[in-house]
Design an enzyme around this catalytic site. Structure first.
Site, short mmCIF file in Angstrom:
data_model
loop_
_atom_site.label_atom_id
_atom_site.label_comp_id
_atom_site.label_asym_id
_atom_site.label_seq_id
_atom_site.Cartn_x
_atom_site.Cartn_y
_atom_site.Cartn_z
N ASP A 117 -35.30 4.37 -21.51
CA ASP A 117 -35.91 5.46 -20.96
C ASP A 117 -37.43 5.92 -21.48
OD1 ASP A 117 -33.56 5.84 -19.15
OD2 ASP A 117 -32.89 7.46 -20.60
N GLU A 147 -21.95 15.20 -10.08
CA GLU A 147 -21.57 15.12 -11.11
C GLU A 147 -20.48 16.89 -11.16
OE1 GLU A 147 -21.82 10.74 -12.88
OE2 GLU A 147 -22.32 12.67 -14.05
N VAL A 187 -37.47 11.31 -36.87
CA VAL A 187 -39.26 10.62 -36.91
C VAL A 187 -40.39 11.57 -36.68
CG1 VAL A 187 -40.82 8.49 -36.34
CG2 VAL A 187 -38.14 7.82 -36.84
N GLY A 212 -29.00 5.21 -29.25
CA GLY A 212 -28.25 4.87 -27.76
C GLY A 212 -27.93 3.40 -27.63
N PHE A 213 -27.94 3.24 -25.76
CA PHE A 213 -27.31 2.37 -25.52
C PHE A 213 -28.18 1.08 -25.84
CE2 PHE A 213 -25.14 5.05 -22.27
CZ PHE A 213 -23.46 4.73 -22.22
N GLY A 214 -29.77 0.93 -25.99
CA GLY A 214 -30.74 0.19 -26.13
C GLY A 214 -30.99 -0.31 -27.23
N GLY A 263 -33.41 4.92 -32.38
CA GLY A 263 -32.67 5.98 -31.65
C GLY A 263 -31.28 4.83 -31.62
#
Lengths: 442, 442
Positions: free
Chosen positions: B316, B179, B87, B18-20, B16
């Site tokens: 997450d 939003e 995966v 993403g941010f992490g 992954g």
């Protein structure tokens, strides 16, 4: 002239908001007529730059704008209706257009400007392996294929498969094919190097196939030769005099004077031909007219259909002549036709005679790649001006920026281009929907 | 420390980007390890601005960048491999990751950072009627629904159908729901007026449904009240204490203290919940651990799995605590976890002890609409700083621009925003693929 009460205004329907339809609506905006514009999509598309979306140089909104936004000033008159709808039939006798939901819209005058669609010349099975480039959806599909090809090459387990993912074949040496081939080689040589570990993107092989003996048939022979030289200098393998006989998921088979050859390539793009929208066939059956090889309808000199003066056909759907020569399927011709039929409809309403369409040909230009292009211009009183190389490219750049719809797009495209010219980056190299594992064959 | 020969470097797999995952890869780039980063897509996505793509304010490339481009500097070390791959399994005992094409990649240390997916709390049939917003594909689908809703309203034949197309329900009063609702009302009131002939877009009705008694549960009560007031001032119909009991193509049924009510609306958007990637369940089954209600895996203080010190879970997907409090599912937490596990893996390789994750909470911000936002910040030594209205919005704007990946995107987003702030235009209001006639019910 003072406008008649709303209920009795002549009803005009325009089918299609490409260059021709948009220009017709604009020209009719101030006339005392009630106009309904129909388009399947919600946007006007600046097709000459569609190859930039397909090759990840521009985001879709940079070259397309909502029709309602483009025509917001014309809407203010209160006599223009815009509907996003697909036309499924035209009732020639009753003078009505039938929409996808069954609604019937009556008209007094009709302008059919539904443009062209991809056409594989009777080989519809080629469509799955060699996608064409006419819509934003087409552009996203090609972008996904090109971006994913390098990803698949990186994951490949053997050299043969790896190279098959790094071989690209573009079929058709017209402007779109030349632009695609030139941009693909630029991506491989300048954008992607150093971003992979198992492949060297510079080893990508881009082949441009053309059936005729030269690319860019609309240009003068010296410019054709120059274009080929510029393509080859960029690294494109240009092969002319080639007739494609088969396309599969594995590659392309072609026949030439030298015999039959098969190129292994997992990415094949189709730029060899388009045909008029299927609405032309619908109209042909209803009117008894015969479409030509490209599916286009023959039109009278004033762009109406023989025996049907209330139906006008323009742009890529019309087989028109001007000064004895066929009018080419380019955007300036479509725009001029749009203005011509708008004036002719007003003339008919006012009981005046219509005028024959005259195509003012200001020239032709094609871009090849970074700093490469060819331009031929008709300069009144001076004759034909020919440019190639950097000067032609700069001319092409400003001409395209000038004609882009709307200030915002023009400004954004300019800075995006400036940025990608300086950085070699391609900002839109993003694929939203990855292809599923089922289609990963290795 | 001098790098060992390549063949014996510890193999680290990151799932992954993403941010992490991105932060972990960056932190590991200089360590003597061999890193393989796997992601299903080819891009890193700046999720906090995804609602702008869904509401046609930004083009996708403005908030996403090719992973290979983002990590081009890290690639130069020669120890990072990036593969676009899904995966499908993790072999905990053999320490290998299984890809969609069957390939098995062995690892010495694993970082699982596959993020979250939309989650309808057991009502998977709601997905078709109330799409969620987690990926670019989701954003395009929502954009198409919102843009098409007004087109359908313009074509509607009766008032009831027309208003049903102009009613919008957003379910979930977290940041994404707020939003979306704030932007929908801005589109209806400021972007679209005067572009239609049969409808007045200002008559659109936007309802924000929330189960709790207040929106934005992560904020202080005074800011919650301020946010609600700002939403209502924009024109959003905020309804709290509502439990959704049914969603269909026609609308939403909800239960509250006041009884059961059905809202007729053709456009319903889901912002009420996400769950950890299904990979968490795969790992839970393999390790005997139990996932929590949101599908997350419990992690040890150092973010590894109990009994499996070589497997780390972040972002997450992790149910983590810091200083006795649960760590929220926000991007700063994911980034901090990425850095923490990178350091812990290096510590394990060097035989040192791992460190517990400590979440540094700098505050929270949410935007509501044009010039409206709320911000609460932890200012060291000063305590909690609270802002709302224009000041909070300006803070939110610069914070998001600052954290956008890559210079180009930041610059482009800034000028796109400046332009749309001044003009009220939404530049990306373009839908590539019109919905087919079969789905046009009126």
């Amino acid at each position: 002239m003072s406008a008649a009460p709303h209920a009795v205004l002549p009803r005009i329907i325009v089918i299609g908001c490409g260059f021709g339809g948009l220009e017709a609506v604009r020209a009719l905006a101030r006339a005392p007529v009630d106009v309904t514009l129909l388009d399947r999509t919600n946007h006007h598309l600046f097709q000459p730059l569609l190859y930039q979306v397909a090759t990840a140089g521009l985001a879709a909104p940079a070259i397309s704008a909502p029709i309602r936004h483009v025509l917001r000033r014309e809407m203010r008159g209160g006599r223009l209706t815009i509907l996003q709808a697909e036309v499924v039939d035209i009732d020639v006798l009753a003078r009505a257009v039938v929409l996808d939901d069954g609604a019937r819209l009556p008209f007094d005058h009709l302008i059919v400007a539904a443009g062209a669609v991809n056409h594989w010349f009777g080989h519809d099975d080629w469509a799955a392996h060699a996608p064409g480039l006419k819509t934003l959806t087409d552009a996203f599909a090609i972008r996904a294929r090109v971006v994913q090809a390098f990803e698949r090459a990186e994951r490949a387990n053997d050299e043969v498969t790896r190279q098959a993912w790094m071989n690209f074949v573009v079929i058709g040496g017209g402007p779109t094919g030349v632009e695609l081939a030139g941009t693909l080689i630029e991506i491989a040589h300048h954008t992607l190097p150093d971003e992979f570990r198992h492949i060297d993107s510079r080893r990508a092989h881009v082949v441009l196939l053309e059936g005729a003996e030269q690319v860019l048939s609309a240009f003068a022979p010296t410019l054709q030769t120059s274009a080929r030289r510029q393509l080859e200098k960029l690294g494109v393998d240009v092969r002319t005099g080639q007739r494609v006989t088969a396309i599969s998921a594995d590659g392309v088979t072609m026949q030439s004077a030298g015999g039959e050859v098969t190129l292994l390539a997992r990415t094949v793009l189709w730029a060899a031909g388009v045909a008029a929208s299927p609405l032309a066939k619908t109209l042909a059956e209803a009117t008894g007219l015969a479409t030509d090889r490209a599916g286009r309808l023959p039109v009278l000199p004033d762009l109406s259909l023989a025996g049907h003066p209330h139906i006008n056909v323009i742009g890529d759907m019309a087989s028109a002549t001007s000064a004895g020569k066929p009018v080419p399927g380019v955007s300036p011709a479509a725009k001029q036709m749009g203005r011509c039929v708008a004036a002719n409809i007003v003339a008919r309403i006012e009981g005046r005679a219509t005028k024959a369409f005259h195509y003012a040909d200001y020239g032709n230009l094609a871009t090849i790649g970074r700093s490469s292009a060819i331009v031929q211009l008709e300069v009144p009183g001076l004759g034909l001006l020919r440019l190639s190389g950097l000067a032609a490219w700069v001319f092409w750049l400003f001409a395209h920026l000038y004609f882009l719809i709307g200030f915002r797009n023009r400004f954004f495209v300019m800075i995006e281009w400036a940025w990608s010219y300086l950085s070699f980056a391609r900002s839109a190299r993003v694929v939203a929907q990855p292809q599923k594992a089922a289609s990963q064959r290795d």
